[in-house]
Write a protein that holds these residues in place. Structure first.
Motif, PDB file in Angstrom:
ATOM      1  N   MET A 171       0.836  -1.208   0.000  1.00 47.05           N
ATOM      2  CA  MET A 171       0.000   0.000   0.000  1.00 47.05           C
ATOM      3  C   MET A 171       0.868   1.254   0.000  1.00 47.05           C
ATOM      4  O   MET A 171       0.547   2.243  -0.674  1.00 47.05           O
ATOM      5  N   GLU A 172       1.976   1.226   0.744  1.00 46.66           N
ATOM      6  CA  GLU A 172       2.869   2.394   0.731  1.00 46.66           C
ATOM      7  C   GLU A 172       3.508   2.560  -0.644  1.00 46.66           C
ATOM      8  O   GLU A 172       3.661   3.688  -1.139  1.00 46.66           O
ATOM      9  N   ALA A 173       3.870   1.435  -1.292  1.00 47.50           N
ATOM     10  CA  ALA A 173       4.427   1.518  -2.644  1.00 47.50           C
ATOM     11  C   ALA A 173       3.401   2.096  -3.616  1.00 47.50           C
ATOM     12  O   ALA A 173       3.745   2.887  -4.507  1.00 47.50           O
ATOM     13  N   THR A 174       2.139   1.727  -3.446  1.00 49.30           N
ATOM     14  CA  THR A 174       1.072   2.275  -4.281  1.00 49.30           C
ATOM     15  C   THR A 174       0.999   3.790  -4.130  1.00 49.30           C
ATOM     16  O   THR A 174       0.837   4.533  -5.114  1.00 49.30           O
ATOM     17  N   GLN A 175       1.135   4.259  -2.895  1.00 46.03           N
ATOM     18  CA  GLN A 175       1.115   5.703  -2.658  1.00 46.03           C
ATOM     19  C   GLN A 175       2.344   6.375  -3.270  1.00 46.03           C
ATOM     20  O   GLN A 175       2.247   7.477  -3.832  1.00 46.03           O
ATOM     21  N   LEU A 176       3.509   5.728  -3.192  1.00 45.79           N
ATOM     22  CA  LEU A 176       4.715   6.286  -3.800  1.00 45.79           C
ATOM     23  C   LEU A 176       4.547   6.444  -5.311  1.00 45.79           C
ATOM     24  O   LEU A 176       4.941   7.465  -5.890  1.00 45.79           O
ATOM     25  N   LEU A 177       3.967   5.435  -5.941  1.00 49.55           N
ATOM     26  CA  LEU A 177       3.830   5.438  -7.393  1.00 49.55           C
ATOM     27  C   LEU A 177       2.766   6.406  -7.881  1.00 49.55           C
ATOM     28  O   LEU A 177       2.704   6.707  -9.076  1.00 49.55           O
TER      29      LEU A 177
END
Length: 363
Positions: free
Chosen positions: A188-194
């Motif tokens: 989920m954090e990677a999704t926010q980063l992208l």
């Protein structure tokens, strides 16, 4: 990892803010640091010129700033063409390796590239032991961090910016090595980063898909997260005993429980779920299998994505024959479902999950 120094990229935005607060820095410094890490993507603290020299020195004394890198690439024989699938072995922050796949989409009339999808790995290996998956042969080593996931996309997107044969990256799927919902917080954090607005790489969360074999607590958590990404569920069978034989996780999260979780997700998130169903000859590909699948999917918003079995993974199974495939599709379409068919891509480059990394990590 260097002794007594921690990887700065393991810190969440909140943790970065707390770190700088403890150093007496104002809150906006954390936002600046985050941008240097994930938009500018600098290779050293010294390059972070909006930060004071004192702060940069302190960060360098206590933290490392590693980056993922491409170790090798396997391409289809037509690798010079815009439509060639490319599979990359990506070296992680600690030297371990995972696979990232770039799947271009071409215009059928012109043959020119339109867009690309990056398939992202979330774990080194996998603990779920699905019988048809090459990654299962690796066992499980560790979860990836959000930064390591995002950097897989950054690397491949940057390649596209340099190579006219690679269309721009517009879509991301967490469907590579590992089970995303067993590493959901980082995913989920990677999704926010992208999807960070104004960053060098940024796409809509609606162009990001998170795939799962059916970890029901994770499906519910994702539904309530507020993210607008898509969900794909690998089903592959609608009989409990047979599914559990193929996918041992089904013993813990049986079909009835999975269906309830998908109902919850569909109602809460308001977006269709993609049901991924791999056709395997004599296992799950007859007309009655299609009818059961149609009944199983009733009552929640979904579309069905049929995929060919990649026989290079395991000679125990065979790909479904064309006649059976067409009858299967017709049965679903007649039942009112939207059906897409994805042919196996990259068999000639060992592009099934885990094969390239399996060879590499053995060393």
């Amino acid at each position: 990892m260097e002794k007594n120094r921690s990887n700065i990229k393991t810190f969440s935005p909140g943790e970065l803010e707390q770190l700088l607060k403890e150093s007496g820095e104002p809150r906006f410094r954390a936002r600046q640091l985050h941008r240097w890490l994930y938009s500018d993507r600098v290779g050293s603290f010294e390059e972070m010129t909006t930060l004071s020299a004192r702060l940069r020195d302190k960060l360098a004394q206590h933290h490392t700033l590693p980056s993922c890198s491409i170790a090798s690439v396997n391409s289809e024989p037509t690798s010079a063409a815009a439509g060639a699938t490319r599979k990359y072995l990506v070296r992680l922050h600690d030297g371990k390796a995972v696979e990232s796949v770039l799947i271009p989409k071409t215009d059928p009339l012109t043959g020119k590239g339109i867009r690309s999808t990056v398939c992202v790995s979330v774990q080194v290996g996998c603990a779920l032991d699905c019988t048809f998956c090459a990654t299962a042969k690796m066992g499980f080593s560790r979860n990836l961090t959000a930064a390591e996931m995002a950097e897989q996309v950054y690397l491949l997107a940057d390649l596209g910016a340099e190579d006219p044969d690679i269309p721009p990256v517009t879509n991301v799927v967490f469907m590579g090595m590992g089970e995303p919902l067993q590493n959901l917080d980082e995913v989920m954090e990677a999704t926010q980063l992208l999807s960070m607005e104004g960053y060098r790489f940024s796409i809509s969360q609606r162009r990001i898909t998170i795939s799962t074999v059916g970890i029901t607590p994770g499906i519910r958590k994702l539904a309530e997260s507020g993210l607008t990404c898509k969900l794909a569920v690998s089903l592959h069978h609608t009989r409990q005993e047979q599914r559990a034989a193929m996918m041992p996780v089904a013993t813990t999260y049986p079909l009835d429980e999975l269906r309830e979780a998908m109902h919850f997700y569909s109602k809460t998130a308001g977006t269709p779920i993609t049901i991924v169903y791999m056709l395997i000859k004599g296992i799950n590909d007859d007309v009655e299998d299609a009818r059961r699948l149609a009944r199983y999917c009733r009552g929640f918003y979904c579309k069905i994505n049929l995929i060919d079995y990649n026989a290079i993974i395991n000679i125990k199974f065979e790909s479904s024959e064309e006649t059976r495939r067409q009858l299967f599709i017709k049965t679903l379409v007649d039942a009112g479902y939207s059906v897409t068919v994805r042919r196996s891509q990259g068999a000639s480059i060992d592009a099934a999950c885990g094969q390239l990394a399996l060879r590499n990590n053995k060393g």
